[in-house]
Enzyme design. Structure first.
Site, mmCIF file in Angstrom:
data_model
loop_
_atom_site.group_PDB
_atom_site.id
_atom_site.type_symbol
_atom_site.label_atom_id
_atom_site.label_comp_id
_atom_site.label_asym_id
_atom_site.label_seq_id
_atom_site.Cartn_x
_atom_site.Cartn_y
_atom_site.Cartn_z
ATOM 1 N N LYS A 36 0.835 -1.210 0.000
ATOM 2 C CA LYS A 36 0.000 0.000 0.000
ATOM 3 C C LYS A 36 0.873 1.265 0.000
ATOM 4 O O LYS A 36 2.076 1.181 0.261
ATOM 5 C CB LYS A 36 -0.909 -0.007 1.238
ATOM 6 C CG LYS A 36 -0.137 0.155 2.543
ATOM 7 C CD LYS A 36 -1.015 -0.099 3.769
ATOM 8 C CE LYS A 36 -0.214 0.115 5.042
ATOM 9 N NZ LYS A 36 -0.897 -0.445 6.229
ATOM 10 N N ARG A 134 -10.993 0.062 13.941
ATOM 11 C CA ARG A 134 -11.106 0.826 12.698
ATOM 12 C C ARG A 134 -12.150 0.156 11.815
ATOM 13 O O ARG A 134 -13.337 0.283 12.066
ATOM 14 C CB ARG A 134 -9.732 0.901 11.985
ATOM 15 C CG ARG A 134 -8.653 1.598 12.807
ATOM 16 C CD ARG A 134 -7.398 1.919 11.992
ATOM 17 N NE ARG A 134 -6.901 0.778 11.215
ATOM 18 C CZ ARG A 134 -5.697 0.707 10.665
ATOM 19 N NH1 ARG A 134 -4.847 1.707 10.797
ATOM 20 N NH2 ARG A 134 -5.325 -0.361 9.978
ATOM 21 N N TYR A 266 18.642 29.947 8.265
ATOM 22 C CA TYR A 266 17.535 30.663 8.906
ATOM 23 C C TYR A 266 17.597 30.588 10.426
ATOM 24 O O TYR A 266 17.930 29.539 10.986
ATOM 25 C CB TYR A 266 16.193 30.046 8.481
ATOM 26 C CG TYR A 266 15.838 30.214 7.034
ATOM 27 C CD1 TYR A 266 15.509 31.467 6.516
ATOM 28 C CD2 TYR A 266 15.785 29.113 6.189
ATOM 29 C CE1 TYR A 266 15.150 31.599 5.182
ATOM 30 C CE2 TYR A 266 15.421 29.236 4.860
ATOM 31 C CZ TYR A 266 15.107 30.481 4.356
ATOM 32 O OH TYR A 266 14.749 30.614 3.052
ATOM 33 N N MET A 314 13.970 24.459 2.689
ATOM 34 C CA MET A 314 13.068 23.711 1.800
ATOM 35 C C MET A 314 13.845 22.785 0.874
ATOM 36 O O MET A 314 13.429 21.664 0.631
ATOM 37 C CB MET A 314 12.217 24.690 0.985
ATOM 38 C CG MET A 314 11.111 24.006 0.210
ATOM 39 S SD MET A 314 10.105 25.155 -0.752
ATOM 40 C CE MET A 314 9.224 26.039 0.521
HETATM 41 C C1 LIG Z 1 -0.203 -1.634 6.819
HETATM 42 C C2 LIG Z 1 -0.915 -2.875 7.166
HETATM 43 C C3 LIG Z 1 -0.228 -4.084 7.360
HETATM 44 C C4 LIG Z 1 1.278 -4.183 7.400
HETATM 45 O O1 LIG Z 1 1.750 -3.743 8.647
HETATM 46 P P1 LIG Z 1 3.319 -3.795 9.009
HETATM 47 O O2 LIG Z 1 3.397 -3.354 10.405
HETATM 48 O O3 LIG Z 1 3.978 -2.849 8.060
HETATM 49 O O4 LIG Z 1 3.747 -5.190 8.775
HETATM 50 C C5 LIG Z 1 -0.975 -5.230 7.543
HETATM 51 N N1 LIG Z 1 -2.329 -5.186 7.576
HETATM 52 C C6 LIG Z 1 -3.012 -4.051 7.435
HETATM 53 C C7 LIG Z 1 -4.488 -4.063 7.495
HETATM 54 C C8 LIG Z 1 -2.332 -2.854 7.234
HETATM 55 O O5 LIG Z 1 -3.022 -1.711 7.101
#
Ligand SMILES: *Cc1c(COP(=O)(O)O)cnc(C)c1O
Length: 376
Positions: A36, A134, A266, A314
């Site tokens: 993801k 969630r 800065y 930046m």
């Molecule tokens: C991001 C995520 C993972 C992976 O988690 P890690 O700690 O990076 O291994 C697994 N399951 C879900 C639902 C996630 O959102």
């Protein structure tokens, strides 16, 4: 390349390290690697191609859009968009592109069913909330869910997912155990009706540390990219043999002398205590080098560590290179990674994260999203 880049800094992605990390996790058929958010900033397509070559049979992405992109690129794997589908259009796309999208609630059950023409099978996932709070169905909603699924026989639940809130925390093992128990009872209830339903609970931390909840699929994310979910805890050694996949470099733009008493950048938060040699380096907060690191991180230049000094800008940072040999325009400063000389250590995403009070995941995502990437 004809694209124009706003920073001369660069992410270097070591796909060999990614492959080796993946192989360290065991049989690919039991893994649902998490790619993801552009593969945690490493690049969705190159990471998917590499894991495909390494034998991956499943992919977890965030959005339906990412899932469609993978399918259009020709990937044949089971693809699970972890965030679900929010609109009828996303459910229609899930059906068309054969994504295993999780049903999150009774409303999304209805949308899923509507996406699916009569008599066609539509494999779906079920999101179970076991304590993360969630997405998904909670234990008391199981009877409603099962009744709903029986009302829509075209929906074929093939996977149940839940996510652990603190599998990486030694002080929270009781909570994790409760989540494991809840997942077991929820999936047992589902499997009474759908006996071939696959189960997936463990993330990276669970895969390394919870042998009782491996089930059919584990979902490693951070360990694929070399991060240690247990960093800074007594469990650190349980995931310490993964290799960082991302390094970040930026060129020296100018080398100059700073006289004792002169300040730099800065806000004048750094004043030279004695005559110094300073390198100006082409990366800043617009490219993931967080401004909160001002005056408190190191860089690796020509194999040796030197302190970053002054306010992060930046597009530029400064380093004290007085103790290095000659530093020249065009030399690379390694923000994370690089080749240390004997006796020197690289700076890691974990080290920057600790300094910032965050986790390596965020550091990797931000460098990856804001820099051009080259693949080795
Ligand atoms: C991001 C995520 C993972 C992976 O988690 P890690 O700690 O990076 O291994 C697994 N399951 C879900 C639902 C996630 O959102």
């Amino acid at each position: 390349m004809s694209e124009c880049f706003f920073s001369p800094s660069c992410c270097h992605i070591d796909l060999g390290a990614l492959t080796r990390n993946f192989f360290r996790m065991g049989d690919p058929s039991g893994l649902l690697p998490v790619i993801k958010s552009d593969a945690y900033g490493h690049g969705l397509m190159p990471v998917a191609r590499t894991l495909d070559k390494a034998g991956a049979q499943h992919f977890a992405v965030g959005t339906v859009s990412e899932g469609c992109a993978l399918r259009k690129a020709g990937f044949h794997q089971q693809i699970v968009p972890l965030l679900g589908a929010q609109t009828q259009e996303d459910w229609n796309l899930s059906f068309t592109y054969n994504l295993t999208t999780p049903i999150l609630d009774m409303e999304s059950l209805k949308l899923a069913a509507q996406a699916c023409p009569d008599h066609k099978d539509f494999p779906v996932a079920i999101a179970c909330n076991t304590g993360m709070g969630r997405l998904g169905f909670s234990a008391h909603e199981m009877p409603d869910l099962i009744e709903g699924l029986r009302r829509y026989p075209m929906l074929k639940p093939v996977l149940a997912l839940s996510h652990l809130a603190c599998a990486d925390m030694p002080d929270e093992t009781i909570y994790t155990l409760a989540q494991q128990e809840r997942f077991k009872s929820m999936t047992n209830a589902l499997r009474a009706f759908f006996p071939t339903l696959a189960r997936s609970l463990n993330n990276s931390a669970g895969l390394q540390n919870l042998p009782d909840s491996q089930y059919e699929l584990c979902r490693p994310g951070i360990t694929l990219y070399g991060g240690n979910p247990f960093a800074g805890t007594v469990w650190e050694s349980k995931a310490s043999d993964f290799e960082w996949v991302m390094s970040v470099s930026a060129p020296v733009l100018q080398v100059r002398k700073l006289k004792a008493g002169q300040s730099i950048s800065y806000g004048r938060i750094f004043t030279a205590p004695q005559d110094m040699t300073i390198a100006i380096i082409g990366i800043g907060y617009a490219s993931g080098f967080n401004r909160a690191l001002s005056n408190c991180s190191d860089l690796l230049i020509n194999g040796r560590r030197c302190p970053q000094i002054g306010r992060v800008c930046m597009g530029m940072i400064m380093a004290d290179v007085s103790r290095l040999g000659a530093t020249e325009v065009g030399d690379l400063a390694w923000i994370i990674g690089g080749q240390p000389e004997p006796g020197q250590r690289v700076v890691t995403a974990q080290e920057l994260a600790a300094e910032l009070g965050t986790i390596s995941y965020e550091v990797l995502c931000l460098f990856g999203m804001t820099n051009r990437r080259v693949y080795h």
